[in-house]
Design an enzyme around this catalytic site. Sequence first.
Site, PDB file in Angstrom:
ATOM      1  N   ASP A 101       0.816  -1.222   0.000  1.00  0.00           N
ATOM      2  CA  ASP A 101       0.000   0.000   0.000  1.00  0.00           C
ATOM      3  C   ASP A 101       0.847   1.269   0.000  1.00  0.00           C
ATOM      4  O   ASP A 101       0.677   2.153   0.844  1.00  0.00           O
ATOM      5  CB  ASP A 101      -0.942   0.020   1.222  1.00  0.00           C
ATOM      6  N   GLU A 113     -11.159   0.868  -3.862  1.00  0.00           N
ATOM      7  CA  GLU A 113     -10.509   1.308  -2.622  1.00  0.00           C
ATOM      8  C   GLU A 113      -9.294   2.155  -2.977  1.00  0.00           C
ATOM      9  O   GLU A 113      -9.070   2.524  -4.119  1.00  0.00           O
ATOM     10  CB  GLU A 113     -10.092   0.082  -1.794  1.00  0.00           C
TER      11      GLU A 113
END
Length: 544
Positions: free
Chosen positions: A13, A194
Amino acid sequence: MIRNPILPGFNPDPSICRVGDDYYIATSTFEWFPGVQIHHSRDLANWTLVARPLVRASQLDMRGDPDSCGVWAPCLTHDGARFHLLYTDVKRYGRTTMGGASGASLRDFHNYLVTCDTIDGEWSDPIHLNSSGFDPSMFHDEDGRKWVVNQLWDHRPGRNRFAGIVLQEYDPAAEKLVGTRTNIFPGTALGLTEAPHLYRRGEFYYLLTAEGGTGWNHAVTMARSREITGPYELHPDTYILSSRTRPDAVLARAGHADLVHTADGEPWLAYLCGRPLPGRGRCVLGRETAIQPMRWAEDGWLYTRDGRGLPELEVPALSNTPSPRRQTEERHDFDSATLPIDLQWLRTPEPDRIFSLTARPGHLRLFGRETIGSVFTQALVARRLQAFCTSTSCVLDFEPQDFQQAAGLVVYYNSTKFHYLHVSHDEDVGRHLRVMTALPDAPQGDAFTAPIPLPAGPVELRCEVDYERLRFGWRTAGSEAWHWLPELFDASILSDEASAPGLPNFTGAFIGMACQDMGGTGAPADFDWFAYRERAFVVDPAIS
């Protein structure tokens, strides 16, 4: 050349930003403490871990957070005056503690903001932003206004739980979100939308999201709008980067990206990826961070250099001041009063309860706490596995009194996946050595090797990993010959892909030291040193 991944091992991420000549990448740490890893570089090729900003209980307390929960998807930005770091602390993933499905759609995502003038300084106490979803990101607009976007979670039956990307203004004076929350992007047919990031270039606002889940279908989606609140039109190719159509890709699972521009205006994309074991399809090193140059085309859209939208294993490096190269061999003798930066522990913001570097100078002392795999207070200190072939060893001084006390060397993914070479004691064998394995995808949840009687005194423990093959060895401290356990262990279980259905698996393999005292007396185990080395493949560790 830059060879991907630039942050090997569990570093998912990525959020990237540039401040002058300095580049920073923040990555998720999930249940590992301290929270958030921040690496620094000046050439985009060589990166050094410089900070973990969430170090205090007021910022982060993950005791009780389930496996693969805790800190998700940090966003690191700089507004010209100070750094802003947003992150999610996930408290519930929607499963009961006994593994049932009660309330499976219910999840708790708390989003926070901390700030600091310097990357390695003391970061502020957190400001709670919202709890409406996960992956919060901050955008600093040219007019000085600040905006937060995050994934919206919808638990209602019959609804898309990944309910789009919501936008709301942040008021730094009031230290809260203000105004109306607007759903600006519902996502595409790929779903699981997302990881939003907003940018401005010319007359357009650009929105990056991740879609398709964080597995083999992962992708980076781009959309743009002349107004920050939308409507957003999709990129002509919809997805600007993905390896989902290439099952043979060395860099699989490409997605969850962030964009940065060099001082010369060249766009680069940092994104997560996974490297499957050859022939096994399991990513034992977890989700890693890669980077590659992109290009802005005449149509005002972002593309990979060749327009194919695929991750690149090697790309040309910048001609800038080199950064120090990552160390692939480390030995810690624990002569300092602070823990080496490559080591972390699980969940608790009270490290003094689980370890000490001063109780016995020159040693890391672990205090026996809860069972290995506990989601509250367990004494486990470890580092990431960052290569397919590694050698790790340590010296343990530990005299257990009964079967409830254990300490040793553990290769760990989470509470359901580990191999643990440990010293314990029972009334039949006395002091002994054995391996406990937690099996995530077998009818029997755990397995034990036969106990090996041990003489008194310190013992050196060793672990050799070669792709999916894992072996353990031991010898009494000071002796020459190694004793190898006959069992060959499966390292591939230490991966996202090896799991019981429905459980979150978002981290990666660690190796380190652990100690338990299930009798509650806090029996200590002392580790004289800990050594880790990345190496070439060997057929038999006994001859290496």
